[in-house]
Design an enzyme around this catalytic site. Structure first.
Site, short mmCIF file in Angstrom:
data_model
loop_
_atom_site.label_atom_id
_atom_site.label_comp_id
_atom_site.label_asym_id
_atom_site.label_seq_id
_atom_site.Cartn_x
_atom_site.Cartn_y
_atom_site.Cartn_z
N TYR A 1 0.16 3.16 18.19
CA TYR A 1 -0.17 4.47 18.75
C TYR A 1 -1.25 4.35 19.82
CZ TYR A 1 2.60 5.98 14.80
OH TYR A 1 3.65 6.15 13.91
N LYS B 1 10.03 -4.15 5.33
CA LYS B 1 9.36 -2.85 5.34
C LYS B 1 8.93 -2.53 3.91
CE LYS B 1 9.93 2.01 6.59
NZ LYS B 1 10.85 3.05 7.11
N LYS C 1 6.56 -4.41 8.60
CA LYS C 1 5.88 -3.12 8.61
C LYS C 1 5.39 -2.80 7.20
CE LYS C 1 6.84 1.79 9.49
NZ LYS C 1 7.88 2.79 9.80
N ARG D 1 4.02 10.94 7.51
CA ARG D 1 4.75 11.99 6.80
C ARG D 1 4.46 13.36 7.42
NH1 ARG D 1 5.33 9.14 1.73
NH2 ARG D 1 6.28 7.19 2.43
N SER E 1 0.76 4.41 11.03
CA SER E 1 -0.10 5.59 11.17
C SER E 1 -1.38 5.49 10.38
CB SER E 1 0.69 6.84 10.73
OG SER E 1 1.11 6.71 9.37
N ARG F 1 9.77 5.88 -2.25
CA ARG F 1 10.91 5.09 -1.76
C ARG F 1 10.88 3.67 -2.31
NH1 ARG F 1 9.31 7.72 3.58
NH2 ARG F 1 10.68 9.55 3.71
#
Length: 325
Positions: free
Chosen positions: A315, A198, A250, A208, A276, A219
């Site tokens: 999605y 990730k 990811k 977010r 996203s 992060r």
């Protein structure tokens, strides 16, 4: 005498029937997983501006979303919770009546065995600082203290009925910690998906908004550097050794090379997340008439499958399933 080629690959591309017969990569609805957001304290679904067509659901509407997903024939649904109250340790994450665990029970009740009901196991949605773990006195994410929280969350999610826990926090040793906690609590059949590779990506931006993230800063201290390829393979190998039932890469499209590397070596299923920002780019370009929306979605998702993904979080999952049928 004019020399013409005798080897003509175009022969197998000449008609739609020939192209269909010789297709190397095929998508199937059962390989698709729909990410779904459930928000506490709202009375009706709330659109997410940065993610056209995606909503934050209520407990009632998430049942309908699960029923739609099951009817579409997709493989599963991945649930993310957005609590009304957050604190430093993400207390709502392992609250049996917290929004994610309540949503899990609702979806399991609605979908039964028609879907693999999965849950995101992380703290970022639940903490008031937005990080994926608890912080130490210096404000840094404390890896080992976070593992204790993950153990507790894992048991709560398993008891709520989740069939598969998606460990997305990128803490060292998280798979071993969660597997040990689940087994000790009698949840030996609950599967663990490790978000192994990730990356600290710019493509998480719309997510977010979807989880109302409280994050300030970044992060990069625990998610992977996008410049690193070998590290992704190493992370997956460590998670497999710790007992992961499946591993994740990811984002998907920016890291197809890593996905391919992991898929070539992994003895367990390899999943990928069309995140996203990837979806939002397609939607924005299509809305402006710059690309063919359906063609771009199919091409992007096929490329993820071609690189080696056994399952894809998207999605577009329900829409894709309809096209594939």
């Amino acid at each position: 005498m004019t020399q013409y080629p005798t080897i003509r690959p175009r022969r197998l591309r000449r008609t739609a029937a020939l192209r269909r017969l010789t297709t190397e990569t095929r998508l199937h609805p059962a390989e698709l997983i729909l990410p779904v957001f459930v928000r506490e304290g709202i009375s009706e679904p709330r659109p997410i501006a940065a993610m056209p067509g995606v909503q934050q659901h209520t407990l009632d509407s998430v049942r309908r979303a699960a029923a739609d997903a099951a009817a579409a024939g997709i493989g599963g649904i991945m649930l993310f919770g957005v609590p009304a109250v957050r604190d430093a340790r993400g207390s709502a994450a392992d609250d049996p009546d917290g929004i994610l665990n309540a949503a899990t029970r609702a979806v399991v009740s609605e979908a039964g065995d028609a879907l693999v009901v999965q849950t995101d196991l992380c703290l970022d949605e639940f903490t008031d600082h937005g990080h994926c773990g608890v912080l130490d006195a210096a404000g840094e994410v404390d890896n080992d203290a976070t593992l204790e929280r993950y153990r507790s969350i894992a048991i709560a999610q398993a008891e709520a009925g989740s069939a598969l826990l998606g460990l997305s926090g990128m803490m060292d040793g998280q798979v071993a910690a969660v597997r040990g906690a689940l087994d000790a609590a009698g949840h030996r059949d609950t599967a663990v998906l490790a978000y192994s590779a990730k990356y600290a990506s710019a493509f998480y931006g719309p997510f977010r908004e979807a989880v109302d993230s409280q994050l300030t800063g970044n992060r990069r201290g625990y998610q992977q550097d996008p410049a690193n390829r070998r590290e992704g393979r190493r992370e997956a190998e460590l998670d497999i050794a710790e007992g992961a039932d499946a591993v994740m890469v990811k984002p998907a499209m920016s890291f197809l090379d890593v996905l391919s590397d992991v898929a070539q070596r992994s003895p367990v299923p390899v999943w990928a997340y069309q995140v996203s920002g990837e979806a939002a780019m397609i939607e924005a370009a299509a809305a402006n008439g710059w690309i063919d929306r359906r063609g771009a979605i199919l091409e992007a998702t096929t490329s993820i499958k071609r690189a080696g993904a056994d399952a894809i979080l998207s999605y577009f999952a329900i829409e894709l399933a309809g096209w594939l049928r």
